[in-house]
Design a protein around this motif. Structure first.
Motif, short mmCIF file in Angstrom:
data_model
loop_
_atom_site.label_atom_id
_atom_site.label_comp_id
_atom_site.label_asym_id
_atom_site.label_seq_id
_atom_site.Cartn_x
_atom_site.Cartn_y
_atom_site.Cartn_z
N ALA A 57 5.41 -5.34 -6.21
CA ALA A 57 4.57 -5.79 -5.09
C ALA A 57 3.84 -4.64 -4.38
O ALA A 57 3.00 -4.89 -3.53
CB ALA A 57 5.43 -6.54 -4.08
N LEU A 58 4.16 -3.40 -4.73
CA LEU A 58 3.50 -2.27 -4.07
C LEU A 58 2.01 -2.28 -4.38
O LEU A 58 1.59 -2.50 -5.52
CB LEU A 58 4.09 -0.94 -4.52
CG LEU A 58 5.46 -0.58 -3.97
CD1 LEU A 58 5.95 0.72 -4.59
CD2 LEU A 58 5.43 -0.45 -2.46
N ALA A 59 1.22 -2.01 -3.40
CA ALA A 59 -0.23 -1.91 -3.57
C ALA A 59 -0.64 -0.48 -3.23
O ALA A 59 0.13 0.28 -2.66
CB ALA A 59 -0.93 -2.90 -2.64
N SER A 60 -1.86 -0.13 -3.56
CA SER A 60 -2.32 1.23 -3.26
C SER A 60 -2.27 1.50 -1.76
O SER A 60 -2.07 2.63 -1.33
CB SER A 60 -3.72 1.46 -3.80
OG SER A 60 -4.64 0.57 -3.20
N ALA A 61 -2.43 0.47 -0.94
CA ALA A 61 -2.36 0.64 0.52
C ALA A 61 -0.96 1.10 0.94
O ALA A 61 -0.81 1.90 1.86
CB ALA A 61 -2.72 -0.66 1.23
N ASP A 62 0.08 0.61 0.24
CA ASP A 62 1.44 1.03 0.55
C ASP A 62 1.60 2.53 0.30
O ASP A 62 2.23 3.24 1.06
CB ASP A 62 2.46 0.26 -0.31
CG ASP A 62 2.45 -1.22 0.01
OD1 ASP A 62 2.37 -1.57 1.20
OD2 ASP A 62 2.54 -2.01 -0.94
N ILE A 63 1.03 3.00 -0.79
CA ILE A 63 1.13 4.42 -1.13
C ILE A 63 0.34 5.24 -0.11
O ILE A 63 0.80 6.28 0.34
CB ILE A 63 0.61 4.65 -2.55
CG1 ILE A 63 1.36 3.74 -3.48
CG2 ILE A 63 0.63 6.11 -2.91
CD1 ILE A 63 2.28 4.26 -4.47
#
Length: 155
Positions: A57-63
């Motif tokens: 579920a991780l998205a680039s925004a999370d990173i």
């Protein structure tokens, strides 16, 4: 016939109340895999479906958010907050030196190190007559000397 190993499992309990040392358990309800801590059998979460779901579920925004948060923590960090560093009143020109007596890094005045090549203990005393010369290790391998040519040898 092959042996079948089954681990404890539950579809209704999120976490086992206890396990034997090294025993495995899986909760269908929480999606977590547990093992019994060796010292006392306390259930320890070691992964499971919930980890896979979280990573998927991780998205680039999370990173990006993580990088921003990490950058902010680093920017706000103070070296004196480290457990083995003691810098009560830092001032310009000080350096960190390790104190074996106190088992920590401490602030101290910077030393007056050598500022010129010829001030080193194992070099010529001055540059006189050494314009355009090279530096090499002397024949006794005990210091450096200036030479005007380097013999390339033969082959």
């Amino acid at each position: 016939m092959a042996d079948i190993i089954k681990i404890k499992r539950s579809a209704t309990t999120a976490s086992p109340s206890s396990l034997s040392a090294g025993e495995l358990s899986y909760s269908e309800q929480s999606g977590k895999l547990f093992y019994g801590r060796i010292s006392d059998g306390t259930p320890v979460d070691i992964g499971g479906k919930w980890v896979v779901d979280k990573i998927s579920a991780l998205a680039s925004a999370d990173i990006t958010d993580f990088n921003t948060a990490a950058d902010a923590r680093v920017a706000a960090a103070n070296i004196d907050a480290l457990a083995n560093v003691h810098v009560p009143a830092p001032s310009n020109g000080q350096v960190l030196t390790y104190s074996t007596a106190n088992s920590r890094w401490e602030s101290a005045a910077a030393g007056n190190g050598v500022t010129e090549f010829v001030s080193l203990n194992d070099t010529p005393a001055n540059y006189t007559g050494a314009g355009g010369a090279f530096v090499r290790v002397n024949a006794g391998a005990t210091g450096l000397e200036f030479v005007t040519a380097i013999d390339g040898g033969t082959f």
